[in-house]
Scaffold this motif. Structure first.
Motif, mmCIF file in Angstrom:
data_model
loop_
_atom_site.group_PDB
_atom_site.id
_atom_site.type_symbol
_atom_site.label_atom_id
_atom_site.label_comp_id
_atom_site.label_asym_id
_atom_site.label_seq_id
_atom_site.Cartn_x
_atom_site.Cartn_y
_atom_site.Cartn_z
ATOM 1 N N GLU A 167 -17.005 1.320 -7.073
ATOM 2 C CA GLU A 167 -16.060 0.219 -7.116
ATOM 3 C C GLU A 167 -14.728 0.715 -7.655
ATOM 4 O OE1 GLU A 167 -17.619 -3.329 -8.550
ATOM 5 O OE2 GLU A 167 -15.706 -4.334 -8.728
ATOM 6 N N ILE A 168 -13.670 0.304 -6.959
ATOM 7 C CA ILE A 168 -12.325 0.705 -7.390
ATOM 8 C C ILE A 168 -11.668 -0.519 -7.991
ATOM 9 C CG2 ILE A 168 -10.126 1.658 -6.642
ATOM 10 C CD1 ILE A 168 -11.625 2.757 -4.188
ATOM 11 N N MET A 169 -11.186 -0.382 -9.201
ATOM 12 C CA MET A 169 -10.548 -1.524 -9.875
ATOM 13 C C MET A 169 -9.113 -1.179 -10.192
ATOM 14 S SD MET A 169 -13.659 -2.549 -12.302
ATOM 15 C CE MET A 169 -14.349 -0.946 -12.199
ATOM 16 N N VAL A 170 -8.222 -2.058 -9.832
ATOM 17 C CA VAL A 170 -6.794 -1.778 -10.031
ATOM 18 C C VAL A 170 -6.186 -2.927 -10.812
ATOM 19 C CG1 VAL A 170 -4.634 -1.209 -8.918
ATOM 20 C CG2 VAL A 170 -6.777 -0.655 -7.792
ATOM 21 N N ALA A 171 -5.527 -2.586 -11.873
ATOM 22 C CA ALA A 171 -4.825 -3.615 -12.641
ATOM 23 C C ALA A 171 -3.328 -3.354 -12.482
ATOM 24 C CB ALA A 171 -5.227 -3.512 -14.114
ATOM 25 N N PRO A 172 -2.636 -4.245 -11.757
ATOM 26 C CA PRO A 172 -1.213 -3.988 -11.520
ATOM 27 C C PRO A 172 -0.347 -4.625 -12.590
ATOM 28 C CG PRO A 172 -1.955 -5.786 -10.145
ATOM 29 C CD PRO A 172 -3.110 -5.431 -11.034
ATOM 30 N N ASP A 173 0.843 -4.105 -12.642
ATOM 31 C CA ASP A 173 1.810 -4.637 -13.600
ATOM 32 C C ASP A 173 3.175 -4.526 -12.946
ATOM 33 O OD1 ASP A 173 3.311 -3.935 -16.619
ATOM 34 O OD2 ASP A 173 2.069 -5.721 -16.241
ATOM 35 N N LYS A 174 4.204 -4.874 -13.715
ATOM 36 C CA LYS A 174 5.529 -4.765 -13.088
ATOM 37 C C LYS A 174 5.884 -3.324 -12.775
ATOM 38 C CE LYS A 174 8.854 -7.157 -15.148
ATOM 39 N NZ LYS A 174 8.721 -8.360 -15.942
ATOM 40 N N GLU A 175 5.610 -2.446 -13.722
ATOM 41 C CA GLU A 175 6.019 -1.066 -13.460
ATOM 42 C C GLU A 175 4.880 -0.103 -13.196
ATOM 43 O OE1 GLU A 175 8.528 -3.088 -16.365
ATOM 44 O OE2 GLU A 175 6.841 -1.814 -16.909
ATOM 45 N N TYR A 176 3.698 -0.437 -13.615
ATOM 46 C CA TYR A 176 2.637 0.558 -13.540
ATOM 47 C C TYR A 176 1.392 -0.010 -12.888
ATOM 48 C CZ TYR A 176 5.390 3.036 -17.005
ATOM 49 O OH TYR A 176 6.394 3.661 -17.666
ATOM 50 N N LEU A 177 0.509 0.945 -12.577
ATOM 51 C CA LEU A 177 -0.805 0.566 -12.058
ATOM 52 C C LEU A 177 -1.855 1.342 -12.843
ATOM 53 C CD1 LEU A 177 -0.760 0.927 -8.162
ATOM 54 C CD2 LEU A 177 -0.821 -1.164 -9.423
ATOM 55 N N LEU A 178 -2.924 0.637 -13.189
ATOM 56 C CA LEU A 178 -4.052 1.329 -13.803
ATOM 57 C C LEU A 178 -5.237 1.253 -12.842
ATOM 58 C CD1 LEU A 178 -5.338 2.690 -16.260
ATOM 59 C CD2 LEU A 178 -5.991 0.448 -17.067
ATOM 60 N N ILE A 179 -5.715 2.414 -12.454
ATOM 61 C CA ILE A 179 -6.808 2.473 -11.474
ATOM 62 C C ILE A 179 -8.032 3.047 -12.171
ATOM 63 C CG2 ILE A 179 -7.554 3.434 -9.271
ATOM 64 C CD1 ILE A 179 -4.596 3.866 -8.617
ATOM 65 N N ALA A 180 -9.168 2.384 -11.977
ATOM 66 C CA ALA A 180 -10.425 2.916 -12.516
ATOM 67 C C ALA A 180 -11.482 2.901 -11.406
ATOM 68 C CB ALA A 180 -10.904 2.075 -13.699
ATOM 69 N N ILE A 181 -12.228 3.984 -11.312
ATOM 70 C CA ILE A 181 -13.276 4.064 -10.285
ATOM 71 C C ILE A 181 -14.600 4.140 -11.013
ATOM 72 C CG2 ILE A 181 -14.096 5.339 -8.293
ATOM 73 C CD1 ILE A 181 -11.304 6.609 -8.209
ATOM 74 N N GLN A 182 -15.468 3.207 -10.694
ATOM 75 C CA GLN A 182 -16.716 3.119 -11.442
ATOM 76 C C GLN A 182 -17.897 3.081 -10.488
ATOM 77 O OE1 GLN A 182 -17.650 -0.576 -13.296
ATOM 78 N NE2 GLN A 182 -18.587 0.372 -15.064
ATOM 79 N N ASN A 183 -18.959 3.686 -10.931
ATOM 80 C CA ASN A 183 -20.200 3.639 -10.178
ATOM 81 C C ASN A 183 -21.096 2.582 -10.810
ATOM 82 O OD1 ASN A 183 -21.859 4.461 -8.215
ATOM 83 N ND2 ASN A 183 -22.091 6.541 -8.953
ATOM 84 N N PRO A 184 -21.302 1.498 -10.142
ATOM 85 C CA PRO A 184 -22.087 0.460 -10.798
ATOM 86 C C PRO A 184 -23.548 0.873 -10.886
ATOM 87 C CG PRO A 184 -21.628 -0.170 -8.572
ATOM 88 C CD PRO A 184 -20.932 1.121 -8.803
ATOM 89 N N CYS A 185 -24.137 0.559 -12.013
ATOM 90 C CA CYS A 185 -25.523 0.980 -12.185
ATOM 91 C C CYS A 185 -26.439 -0.003 -11.479
ATOM 92 C CB CYS A 185 -25.874 1.051 -13.655
ATOM 93 S SG CYS A 185 -25.349 -0.422 -14.546
ATOM 94 N N GLU A 186 -27.537 0.504 -10.966
ATOM 95 C CA GLU A 186 -28.462 -0.387 -10.275
ATOM 96 C C GLU A 186 -29.814 -0.279 -10.907
ATOM 97 O OE1 GLU A 186 -28.476 0.302 -6.152
ATOM 98 O OE2 GLU A 186 -26.314 0.539 -6.089
#
Lengths: 95, 787
Positions: free
Chosen positions: A76-95
């Motif tokens: 899963e790719i999660m992106v938190a946007p802002d006015k100037e920046y982006l924070l991207i996190a890539i996570q493997n969800p546990c099953e």
């Protein structure tokens, strides 16, 4: 610094593969992946965020994009946007 | 004649008498009528039957309605006979009455009239009937000609004076006139034409269509490319932006959201399809009934494998479909004792088989003695190390034939000689050698014979084992140990060390010095050529080791309480996971230590050994299976301080006979399978009071065993009677889940292999020298979820 600490905390979550910080132009500032992959992720996600944001604002100009989660087969790719920046996190969800 | 009611009869005299109509007495011309009663006639008919004159008219008489019949005398034979009989009443009346009337009235008439009238029906003039139309009027009408249209009368008049005007005639040449033809053409007289005042007209609109064409100019195509590279910030810029306030704010505002999302994912996978997962489990646990090993191919060779049993099988790590087997002669116990007295009639070989050519072996490796076990070098599959029956260790280099093996499709025609690995170690120690003239075997060039590769290095006899080398392994490539016993990181990432064990109570570590590019090739070559006379075709990869190879470390296994020693037959190190392609980072590494003596080596320096860092975490524990059926769990870490000189060992006696297999599970590093005698056991390191699973004694002896490479709970056991038992621990733990008969003789070795994601093979060899390759079916090769 605080910045470091926050980033480390995010990276330390279970299943997190990578963390990327991207500036407003789509250039990665800080990453835990190798360079070529980082650049690829940054470029593509930056465009996607622009598109998503413009979509949300077109529908309702008072609205704005707060978070984007892309769930794929592998992770899963999660992106938190802002006015100037982006924070991207890539996570493997546990099953 | 004519009248149907008249029947002419002949009356005989007798008849006439009976009926009183005698001619000229009762009946005359004038009075020719005689009425006779019907009953009389009937009676007469009865009495006289056929002779009766009335016989012909018998039927008529019977049918006659009236009482009296009229018989008329026919004097003139008008009807052919002298009497005639009138059959109907009507006729009777007619005859009687009118003639009577006629007689009465016209008595005066002539006799002809009287005669005629009774004979002919009274003439009735035709009665005027109304005309019945039968349809002929229509035809008549049709045929008749009538004027449909009233005839138009034209009256043409002309002024009188125009008549009779003198006429002049002229001549005109016909050829003058066009077409030689003069006519009085008709013209349309306006006075007679009707003007149309109203017209019905339809109008349709149609777009104007026009065809046009254009031609584009064809310029030649040109390739254009753009090269771009992503913008990247330089390091200073990155630093700058990292320390900026804005970033801090951003992160503080954003990280909460991110953490929530991450936590959500950690708690539960929202997209996990339980239904699908359930289905998958169902299909695997329900299990197909036809779990089996499909026979894929089997290889045997009559020349080299005659009377031999296969001692070891190894799959070629990189080339698909290539498998090597080593053969060992059948020896009885006495012969085994007198090992050096036997004289081999046949050369002992290791044969290479390829799937594509089941009849001819691809390659043969010549061995000085029978090989008990061998292994491919993980980092370089062209190097093979084998352990001989006399305790020596042998090395082969088949890089010459690598290409051939890869291209082995049909019978090879000739050998492609690739560039021989002319690598010599520059460091060569002056050691003792025993000079032995090796037997020369020419590499065969014919196409039917597989090429024979001679071994390129053999360990020195003095320093090898005294008994057959029963197990040989390459040590993984990420560590190597030196003579001091400490392990070092191996930067070269090639396997350089071997460990062998033998029933002579020792475990030996062998070291192959790293090969380096020659700095002074010519002088070294010359040097070597002086010393050795090697046959020209043999690669001299390990020439420096030939006959002078000594083990690096020797471990003697002593029992802790007595002074007797163990006889190890199989060894299983903890870190025997090979990475054939690339090296992965391994978290746990072992360090080694050595008890006892180590050989006095002069500067046998491995290059760059000083720069390597000492690895602390490698476990030095290992399992040893002995000839007597004991499992020994020991540690070869050398105790630097001499207080505890004896390494702690544990021994377990479960098996009754020699252990023939000791293998770590490819999935769990601390699970070991041991097979020997009549049972097998699974051990876990750290669990010291016994095996975690032990099978019961089975009927036949187990002779070989291997874990499955893909399913953690599956392993294969070979038996004495040629059966293979497939054990699936997830299904049944008390008996094999499936067994299958492979051959008639004892199974000597099993080796599974993954050739491609779809094809999993199991190579099984038996006592007769036949190698069976079986394909493992899907259920056995694909693990189910969470297995």
């Amino acid at each position: 610094a605080e910045v470091e600490e926050t980033l480390k905390r995010i990276q330390a979550h279970k299943g997190v593969i990578a963390t990327i910080v991207v500036n407003a132009e789509g250039i990665p500032i800080r990453t835990t992946l190798d360079n070529s992959t980082t650049v690829q992720y940054a470029g593509l996600l930056h465009q996607l965020i622009m598109k998503a944001r413009s979509t949300v604002r077109d529908i309702d100009p008072q609205n704005d994009l707060t978070f984007l989660r892309i769930r794929s087969k592998k992770h899963e790719i999660m992106v938190a946007p802002d006015k100037e920046y982006l924070l991207i996190a890539i996570q493997n969800p546990c099953e | 004649i004519g009248h149907p009611e008249i029947f002419p009869l002949v009356f005989t005299t007798k008849t006439q008498e009976i009926f009183n109509c005698r001619v000229d007495e009762d009946v005359t011309e004038e009075n020719c009528f005689k009425l006779i009663k019907k009953e009389d006639i009937i009676q007469d008919l009865k009495t006289r039957a056929t002779i009766s004159d009335f016989h012909p008219v018998k039927k008529v008489v019977l049918e006659y309605p009236g009482e009296e019949l009229l018989v008329v005398f026919d004097a003139k034979f008008q009807y052919g006979q002298n009497f005639y009989f009138v059959a109907s009443e009507e006729a009777k009346e007619n005859l009687l009455k009118p003639p009577e009337t006629a007689e009465e009235k016209d008595d005066d008439k002539e006799e002809e009239n009287r005669e005629e009238t009774p004979e002919i029906h009274p003439y009735k003039p035709p009665v005027h009937k109304p005309w019945v139309s039968l349809g002929s009027e229509k035809e008549v009408e049709e045929e008749s000609v009538k004027d449909t249209v009233t005839k138009i009368k034209h009256m043409i008049s002309r002024v009188r004076r125009k008549f009779g005007a003198p006429v002049t005639f002229t001549d005109k040449n016909a050829s003058h006139v066009k077409d030689s033809y003069v006519e009085c053409t008709s013209y349309q007289d306006k006075t007679f034409s009707i003007k149309m005042l109203e017209k019905d007209v339809g109008v349709q609109m149609v777009p104007k269509v026009r065809e046009a064409s254009t031609q584009t100019k064809w310029t030649y195509p040109k390739n254009a490319a753009t090269q771009y590279f992503p913008r990247q910030l330089s390091n200073e810029e990155k630093e700058e932006s990292l320390s900026s306030e804005k970033l801090k704010e951003f992160l503080t505002s954003v990280h909460l959201r991110m953490e929530i999302a991450l936590q959500q994912n950690e708690i539960m996978n929202a997209f996990f399809d339980d239904w699908k997962a359930l289905a998958e489990d169902e299909s695997s646990s329900g299990g197909k009934p036809d779990v089996y090993l499909k026979a894929y191919q089997s290889f045997t060779d009559l020349r080299y494998l005659k009377d031999r049993t296969i001692s070891c099988i190894c799959w070629h790590p990189t080339i698909y479909g290539t498998i090597a087997v080593s053969a060992r002669a059948w020896l009885s116990y006495e012969e085994q004792v007198n090992l050096f007295d036997k004289s081999l009639l046949q050369q002992s070989v290791i044969l290479f088989w390829s799937f594509f050519d089941p009849i001819h072996p691809q390659l043969m490796l010549e061995c000085p003695e029978d090989i008990y076990c061998f292994q491919f070098r993980p980092s370089d599959p062209n190097v093979i190390a084998g352990g001989c029956i006399n305790g020596q260790v042998v090395l082969w280099d088949i890089s010459q034939h690598e290409e051939k093996l890869q291209n082995a499709k049909t019978v090879a025609d000739g050998i492609k000689v690739t560039a021989v690995n002319m690598v010599n170690a520059s460091v060569l120690n002056i050691l003792q050698y025993i000079y032995m003239s090796p037997s020369l075997m020419q590499v065969q060039q014919s196409s039917t014979e597989p090429p024979l590769v001679r071994y390129c290095a053999v360990s020195s006899i003095q320093n090898s084992h005294k008994k057959p080398v029963t197990d040989i392994h390459w040590l993984p490539d990420y560590f190597e140990d030196n003579r001091m016993g400490a392990t070092f990181e191996n930067r070269a990432e090639i396997c350089v060390q071997l460990v062998t064990c033998s029933p002579d109570c020792s475990i030996l570590f062998w070291d192959i010095p790293a090969t380096k590019l020659p700095e002074q090739p010519s002088s070294e070559k010359v040097e070597e050529e002086e010393i050795f006379c090697m046959p020209p075709d043999v690669p001299d990869t390990f020439k420096h080791l030939d006959l002078c190879w000594k083990p690096l470390i020797k471990i003697n296994l002593h029992k802790s309480d007595t002074t007797t020693e163990y006889n190890p037959v199989r060894i299983s190190l903890k870190e025997l996971h090979y990475h054939y392609k690339t090296s992965e980072k391994v978290q746990s590494l072992d360090t080694l230590e050595v008890p006892a003596k180590d050989n006095p080596y002069t500067d046998m320096s491995t290059p760059s050994s000083k720069n390597l860092k000492v690895l602390e975490n490698i476990s030095t524990d290992f399992f040893v299976g002995t000839e007597d059926g004991e499992i020994v769990y020991s540690n070869w870490k050398m105790e630097i301080d001499s207080d505890s000189a004896k390494p702690h060992t544990q021994k377990y006696t479960i098996h009754t006979e020699t252990i023939n297999t000791l293998q770590r599970s490819p999935f769990f590093k601390d699970i070991v399978l041991s097979v020997g005698g009549r049972n097998f056991a699974i051990w876990k390191e750290g669990v010291t009071n016994g095996p975690i699973l032990q099978s019961s004694c089975s009927a036949g002896r187990y002779t070989a065993g291997q874990w499955s490479l893909t399913r953690p709970g599956v392993f294969f056991i070979g038996r004495e009677d040629g059966n293979i038992d497939i054990w699936d621990l997830l299904r049944k733990t008390h008996e094999p889940s499936h067994f299958q008969n492979i051959s008639e003789s004892m199974i000597t070795f099993i080796s599974p292999w993954i050739a491609s994601p779809k094809q999993h093979f199991l190579a099984v060899s038996d006592d007769l020298g036949v190698l069976h390759v079986l394909e493992i079916c899907q259920t056995l090769s694909h693990p189910s979820r969470n297995e």
